[in-house]
Design an enzyme around this catalytic site. Structure first.
Site, PDB file in Angstrom:
ATOM      1  N   LEU A  45      58.377  35.632  25.467  1.00 37.40           N
ATOM      2  CA  LEU A  45      56.978  35.609  25.994  1.00 37.40           C
ATOM      3  C   LEU A  45      57.118  35.583  27.621  1.00 37.40           C
ATOM      4  O   LEU A  45      56.154  36.202  28.249  1.00 37.40           O
ATOM      5  CB  LEU A  45      56.277  34.318  25.656  1.00 37.40           C
ATOM      6  N   ASP A  83      34.971  45.552  42.213  1.00 34.18           N
ATOM      7  CA  ASP A  83      35.519  45.728  40.903  1.00 34.18           C
ATOM      8  C   ASP A  83      36.845  46.005  40.940  1.00 34.18           C
ATOM      9  O   ASP A  83      37.640  46.216  42.123  1.00 34.18           O
ATOM     10  CB  ASP A  83      34.949  46.973  40.264  1.00 34.18           C
ATOM     11  N   ILE A 128      50.741  30.460  27.194  1.00 34.66           N
ATOM     12  CA  ILE A 128      50.843  30.779  25.635  1.00 34.66           C
ATOM     13  C   ILE A 128      52.137  30.044  25.301  1.00 34.66           C
ATOM     14  O   ILE A 128      52.518  29.290  24.086  1.00 34.66           O
ATOM     15  CB  ILE A 128      51.033  32.120  25.209  1.00 34.66           C
ATOM     16  N   THR A 158      50.622  42.605  24.413  1.00 36.45           N
ATOM     17  CA  THR A 158      49.231  42.592  24.739  1.00 36.45           C
ATOM     18  C   THR A 158      48.391  43.741  24.126  1.00 36.45           C
ATOM     19  O   THR A 158      49.112  44.835  24.028  1.00 36.45           O
ATOM     20  CB  THR A 158      48.900  42.390  26.336  1.00 36.45           C
ATOM     21  N   ASP A 159      47.108  43.572  23.952  1.00 42.58           N
ATOM     22  CA  ASP A 159      46.214  44.697  23.466  1.00 42.58           C
ATOM     23  C   ASP A 159      46.075  45.783  24.563  1.00 42.58           C
ATOM     24  O   ASP A 159      45.634  46.885  24.649  1.00 42.58           O
ATOM     25  CB  ASP A 159      45.124  43.988  23.126  1.00 42.58           C
ATOM     26  N   GLU A 160      46.399  45.241  26.096  1.00 40.76           N
ATOM     27  CA  GLU A 160      46.282  46.145  26.977  1.00 40.76           C
ATOM     28  C   GLU A 160      46.839  47.491  27.070  1.00 40.76           C
ATOM     29  O   GLU A 160      46.655  48.403  27.643  1.00 40.76           O
ATOM     30  CB  GLU A 160      46.377  45.469  28.292  1.00 40.76           C
ATOM     31  N   LYS A 163      54.232  46.467  30.384  1.00 42.64           N
ATOM     32  CA  LYS A 163      54.284  45.935  28.616  1.00 42.64           C
ATOM     33  C   LYS A 163      54.478  46.830  27.869  1.00 42.64           C
ATOM     34  O   LYS A 163      55.204  46.695  26.817  1.00 42.64           O
ATOM     35  CB  LYS A 163      52.751  44.997  28.677  1.00 42.64           C
ATOM     36  N   TYR A 214      50.557  46.287  35.053  1.00 40.20           N
ATOM     37  CA  TYR A 214      50.855  45.100  34.222  1.00 40.20           C
ATOM     38  C   TYR A 214      50.940  45.673  32.616  1.00 40.20           C
ATOM     39  O   TYR A 214      51.987  45.568  32.125  1.00 40.20           O
ATOM     40  CB  TYR A 214      49.827  44.205  34.176  1.00 40.20           C
TER      41      TYR A 214
HETATM   42  P1  NAD Z   1      51.911  32.966  31.943  1.00 37.62           P
HETATM   43  O1  NAD Z   1      52.043  33.886  33.005  1.00 37.62           O
HETATM   44  O2  NAD Z   1      51.252  31.748  31.812  1.00 37.62           O
HETATM   45  O3  NAD Z   1      53.458  32.613  31.784  1.00 37.62           O
HETATM   46  C1  NAD Z   1      54.613  33.346  31.901  1.00 37.62           C
HETATM   47  C2  NAD Z   1      55.925  32.468  31.749  1.00 37.62           C
HETATM   48  O4  NAD Z   1      56.777  33.274  31.967  1.00 37.62           O
HETATM   49  C3  NAD Z   1      55.680  31.261  33.161  1.00 37.62           C
HETATM   50  O5  NAD Z   1      56.251  30.330  32.699  1.00 37.62           O
HETATM   51  C4  NAD Z   1      56.852  31.880  34.108  1.00 37.62           C
HETATM   52  O6  NAD Z   1      57.513  31.122  34.725  1.00 37.62           O
HETATM   53  C5  NAD Z   1      57.818  32.761  33.119  1.00 37.62           C
HETATM   54  N1  NAD Z   1      58.569  33.777  33.592  1.00 37.62           N
HETATM   55  C6  NAD Z   1      57.913  34.770  34.560  1.00 37.62           C
HETATM   56  N2  NAD Z   1      59.135  35.689  34.981  1.00 37.62           N
HETATM   57  C7  NAD Z   1      60.047  35.091  34.353  1.00 37.62           C
HETATM   58  C8  NAD Z   1      61.615  35.499  34.502  1.00 37.62           C
HETATM   59  N3  NAD Z   1      61.837  36.487  35.291  1.00 37.62           N
HETATM   60  N4  NAD Z   1      62.462  34.727  33.983  1.00 37.62           N
HETATM   61  C9  NAD Z   1      62.148  33.785  33.099  1.00 37.62           C
HETATM   62  N5  NAD Z   1      60.831  33.339  33.005  1.00 37.62           N
HETATM   63  C10 NAD Z   1      59.755  33.998  33.888  1.00 37.62           C
HETATM   64  O7  NAD Z   1      51.864  34.152  30.575  1.00 37.62           O
HETATM   65  P2  NAD Z   1      50.941  33.935  29.536  1.00 37.62           P
HETATM   66  O8  NAD Z   1      49.456  34.300  29.500  1.00 37.62           O
HETATM   67  O9  NAD Z   1      51.279  32.641  28.746  1.00 37.62           O
HETATM   68  O10 NAD Z   1      51.607  35.167  28.677  1.00 37.62           O
HETATM   69  C11 NAD Z   1      52.603  34.960  27.933  1.00 37.62           C
HETATM   70  C12 NAD Z   1      53.073  36.155  27.172  1.00 37.62           C
HETATM   71  O11 NAD Z   1      51.961  36.623  26.275  1.00 37.62           O
HETATM   72  C13 NAD Z   1      53.293  37.425  28.244  1.00 37.62           C
HETATM   73  O12 NAD Z   1      54.175  38.138  27.712  1.00 37.62           O
HETATM   74  C14 NAD Z   1      51.944  38.137  28.129  1.00 37.62           C
HETATM   75  O13 NAD Z   1      51.888  39.487  28.336  1.00 37.62           O
HETATM   76  C15 NAD Z   1      51.442  37.869  26.740  1.00 37.62           C
HETATM   77  N6  NAD Z   1      50.110  38.025  26.481  1.00 37.62           N
HETATM   78  C16 NAD Z   1      49.313  37.166  27.058  1.00 37.62           C
HETATM   79  C17 NAD Z   1      47.780  37.247  26.734  1.00 37.62           C
HETATM   80  C18 NAD Z   1      46.691  36.201  27.422  1.00 37.62           C
HETATM   81  O14 NAD Z   1      45.725  36.374  27.219  1.00 37.62           O
HETATM   82  N7  NAD Z   1      47.272  35.474  28.403  1.00 37.62           N
HETATM   83  C19 NAD Z   1      47.381  37.978  25.844  1.00 37.62           C
HETATM   84  C20 NAD Z   1      48.193  38.931  25.125  1.00 37.62           C
HETATM   85  C21 NAD Z   1      49.604  38.731  25.213  1.00 37.62           C
HETATM   86  O1  DAU Z   2      44.002  41.424  26.853  1.00 37.02           O
HETATM   87  C1  DAU Z   2      45.029  40.559  26.796  1.00 37.02           C
HETATM   88  C2  DAU Z   2      45.214  40.289  28.319  1.00 37.02           C
HETATM   89  O2  DAU Z   2      44.239  39.425  28.902  1.00 37.02           O
HETATM   90  C3  DAU Z   2      46.679  39.684  28.742  1.00 37.02           C
HETATM   91  O3  DAU Z   2      47.793  40.694  28.486  1.00 37.02           O
HETATM   92  C4  DAU Z   2      46.814  39.247  30.130  1.00 37.02           C
HETATM   93  O4  DAU Z   2      48.010  38.626  30.303  1.00 37.02           O
HETATM   94  C5  DAU Z   2      45.445  38.397  30.597  1.00 37.02           C
HETATM   95  O5  DAU Z   2      45.839  38.113  31.885  1.00 37.02           O
HETATM   96  C6  DAU Z   2      44.318  39.001  30.031  1.00 37.02           C
HETATM   97  O6  DAU Z   2      44.077  40.133  31.048  1.00 37.02           O
HETATM   98  P1  DAU Z   2      42.578  40.309  31.476  1.00 37.02           P
HETATM   99  O7  DAU Z   2      42.627  41.093  32.769  1.00 37.02           O
HETATM  100  O8  DAU Z   2      41.548  40.788  30.584  1.00 37.02           O
HETATM  101  O9  DAU Z   2      42.122  38.826  31.989  1.00 37.02           O
HETATM  102  P2  DAU Z   2      41.298  38.233  33.257  1.00 37.02           P
HETATM  103  O10 DAU Z   2      41.417  36.801  33.023  1.00 37.02           O
HETATM  104  O11 DAU Z   2      42.038  38.436  34.385  1.00 37.02           O
HETATM  105  O12 DAU Z   2      40.135  38.588  33.361  1.00 37.02           O
HETATM  106  C7  DAU Z   2      39.333  38.723  32.067  1.00 37.02           C
HETATM  107  C8  DAU Z   2      37.896  39.636  32.403  1.00 37.02           C
HETATM  108  O13 DAU Z   2      37.293  39.071  33.784  1.00 37.02           O
HETATM  109  C9  DAU Z   2      38.376  40.968  33.141  1.00 37.02           C
HETATM  110  O14 DAU Z   2      37.355  42.127  32.735  1.00 37.02           O
HETATM  111  C10 DAU Z   2      38.479  40.953  34.648  1.00 37.02           C
HETATM  112  C11 DAU Z   2      36.924  39.872  34.711  1.00 37.02           C
HETATM  113  N1  DAU Z   2      37.367  38.896  36.027  1.00 37.02           N
HETATM  114  C12 DAU Z   2      38.488  38.341  36.133  1.00 37.02           C
HETATM  115  C13 DAU Z   2      38.670  37.454  37.280  1.00 37.02           C
HETATM  116  C14 DAU Z   2      40.070  36.755  37.496  1.00 37.02           C
HETATM  117  C15 DAU Z   2      36.162  38.816  37.077  1.00 37.02           C
HETATM  118  O15 DAU Z   2      35.056  39.370  36.825  1.00 37.02           O
HETATM  119  N2  DAU Z   2      36.689  38.047  37.857  1.00 37.02           N
HETATM  120  C16 DAU Z   2      37.873  37.303  38.179  1.00 37.02           C
HETATM  121  O16 DAU Z   2      37.755  36.701  39.200  1.00 37.02           O
END
Ligand code: NAD
Ligand code: DAU
Length: 350
Positions: free
Chosen positions: A82, A286, A13, A131-133, A160, A156
């Site tokens: 982020l 699971d 992101i 995050t919504d989690e 958060k 996680y």
């Molecule tokens: P990501 O894992 O793709 O990226 C995380 C980045 O943070 C990486 O570039 C990593 O190198 C950097 N990082 C990790 N530890 C660090 C440290 N100690 N110091 C400096 N940099 C560090 O994550 P993402 O999916 O892009 O998520 C970004 C943010 O958005 C997070 O805070 C996450 O909780 C939040 N978020 C993610 C999602 C999602 O669906 N991916 C949804 C809602 C919120």
């Molecule tokens: O809701 C926001 C969150 O979404 C962010 O805060 C997190 O950073 C991001 O990783 C994501 O979390 P989820 O656990 O929802 O995402 P993930 O892609 O890991 O999994 C999505 C769904 O799919 C979840 O119900 C678990 C399932 N899953 C995931 C993986 C990796 C599987 O069934 N098999 C898999 O191998």
């Protein structure tokens, strides 16, 4: 010139947020601070890396002295935070990294900002991305609103939640100009293939099993990553200090339905017979503490700042598949080396 620090800008992101800000605000100097963990990748920012309003800094937010010195040197006007450990499964196998980065790292940033701003907060802002989690798990009905009580279940989401509480506490206690947003599941280009969609696209392409956790009945609310980045832009500039904004796609999918849809798209794109990719679906053990359903009510953000998702999901999903298929080199690069060890360990006992 405004100086804005974006942490975690080399991640999924973060890279979209950095790109948006560098392109849209030539009068801002954007600093991207990233440790470059396995999830951080400067390839994600190749197109903007030589822009004059962009600077990359490699560093760890857990290192408090380094963060203090960095803030003193650059005197940032704003922070969009982020950087995080972001994968639930990794938090189950190794919680401590999540405690350090997500909690201690966030407090280090708050302390450093507080020190340089020295209670003069006009035109200053600390924006924490969450995050919504943190809200836990829903049953069959209802939505998470900004006032839903926190109820995190994984290391996680607990880390958060803890960082959100600390950001709010710094607002309430020290008057820090903070704002928080909590977003649902993002999808799109540059997502590390440990997360569901890029992992399954990669596996389908390579004819590898698709490990569906449990019965595949868990529900997530999916949002295209650029729509999240647009919301972050709006909230950074116009969000009310001390407030929280929920961001979501209003787009709930049961995992197995989403995976079936993805398989259909992949059959089509790869010229396979209908139903061929779906044969790779394999039900596995699971995830521990697996939240059943997430669904976001983002009406506050829509009402207050006029944001809404721009893409129809099917369009976004197809666009995403196209991107991964057109960028196989990116996918191959990030799935070499350490990734193989992670994958074997994560899915071995499943
Ligand atoms: P990501 O894992 O793709 O990226 C995380 C980045 O943070 C990486 O570039 C990593 O190198 C950097 N990082 C990790 N530890 C660090 C440290 N100690 N110091 C400096 N940099 C560090 O994550 P993402 O999916 O892009 O998520 C970004 C943010 O958005 C997070 O805070 C996450 O909780 C939040 N978020 C993610 C999602 C999602 O669906 N991916 C949804 C809602 C919120
Ligand atoms: O809701 C926001 C969150 O979404 C962010 O805060 C997190 O950073 C991001 O990783 C994501 O979390 P989820 O656990 O929802 O995402 P993930 O892609 O890991 O999994 C999505 C769904 O799919 C979840 O119900 C678990 C399932 N899953 C995931 C993986 C990796 C599987 O069934 N098999 C898999 O191998």
């Amino acid at each position: 010139m405004k100086k804005i620090l974006i942490t975690g800008g080399a991640g999924f992101i973060g890279s979209h947020v950095v790109r948006l800000f560098v392109n849209k605000y030539p009068d801002y100097q954007i600093y991207n601070l990233d440790k470059l963990t396995y999830a951080g990748n400067l390839e994600n920012l190749k197109d903007i890396e030589s822009r004059s309003n962009y600077t990359f800094i490699r560093g760890d937010i857990v290192d408090g002295e380094f963060i203090q010195a960095l803030f003193k040197r650059h005197q940032f006007d704003g922070v969009i935070h982020l950087a995080a450990e972001s994968h639930v499964d990794r938090s189950i196998s190794n919680p401590m990294e999540f405690i350090y980065t997500n909690i201690v790292g966030t407090v280090n940033l708050l302390n450093a900002a507080r020190e340089i701003w020295n209670e003069i907060y006009s035109n200053k802002r600390f924006y924490h991305i969450s995050t919504d989690e943190v809200y836990g798990s829903l049953g069959d009905s209802g939505f998470f609103t900004e006032s839903t009580p926190y109820d995190p279940h994984s290391p996680y989401s607990a880390s958060k939640a803890s960082s959100d509480h600390l950001v709010r506490a710094y607002h309430d206690t020290f008057g820090m100009p903070t704002v928080i947003s909590n977003c649902s599941n993002n999808y799109g280009p540059f997502q590390f293939p440990e997360k569901l969609l890029p992992l399954f696209i990669h596996n389908i392409r390579n004819n590898r099993p698709l490990p569906v956790y449990g019965k595949g009945l868990n529900i997530r609310d999916w949002l295209y990553v650029e729509d999240h980045a647009r919301a972050i832009d709006l909230i950074y500039h116009d969000g009310k200090l001390g407030n929280t904004y929920n961001i979501g796609g209003n787009n709930e999918w049961k995992n197995i339905d989403l995976i079936t849809k993805l398989c259909e798209i992949m059959d089509n794109k790869l010229g396979r017979q209908k139903g061929e990719s779906a044969k790779l679906i394999t039900y596995v053990k699971d995830r521990a503490g697996h939240d059943l359903r997430y669904a976001i009510d983002s009406s506050k953000l829509q009402r207050a700042l006029g944001w809404e998702p721009s893409l129809v999901f099917e369009e976004g999903l197809e666009k995403t598949v196209d991107w991964y298929l057109a960028n196989q080199e990116w996918l191959d690069n990030v799935t070499s080396g350490e990734y193989q060890k992670y994958y074997t360990a994560q899915y071995a006992e499943r």
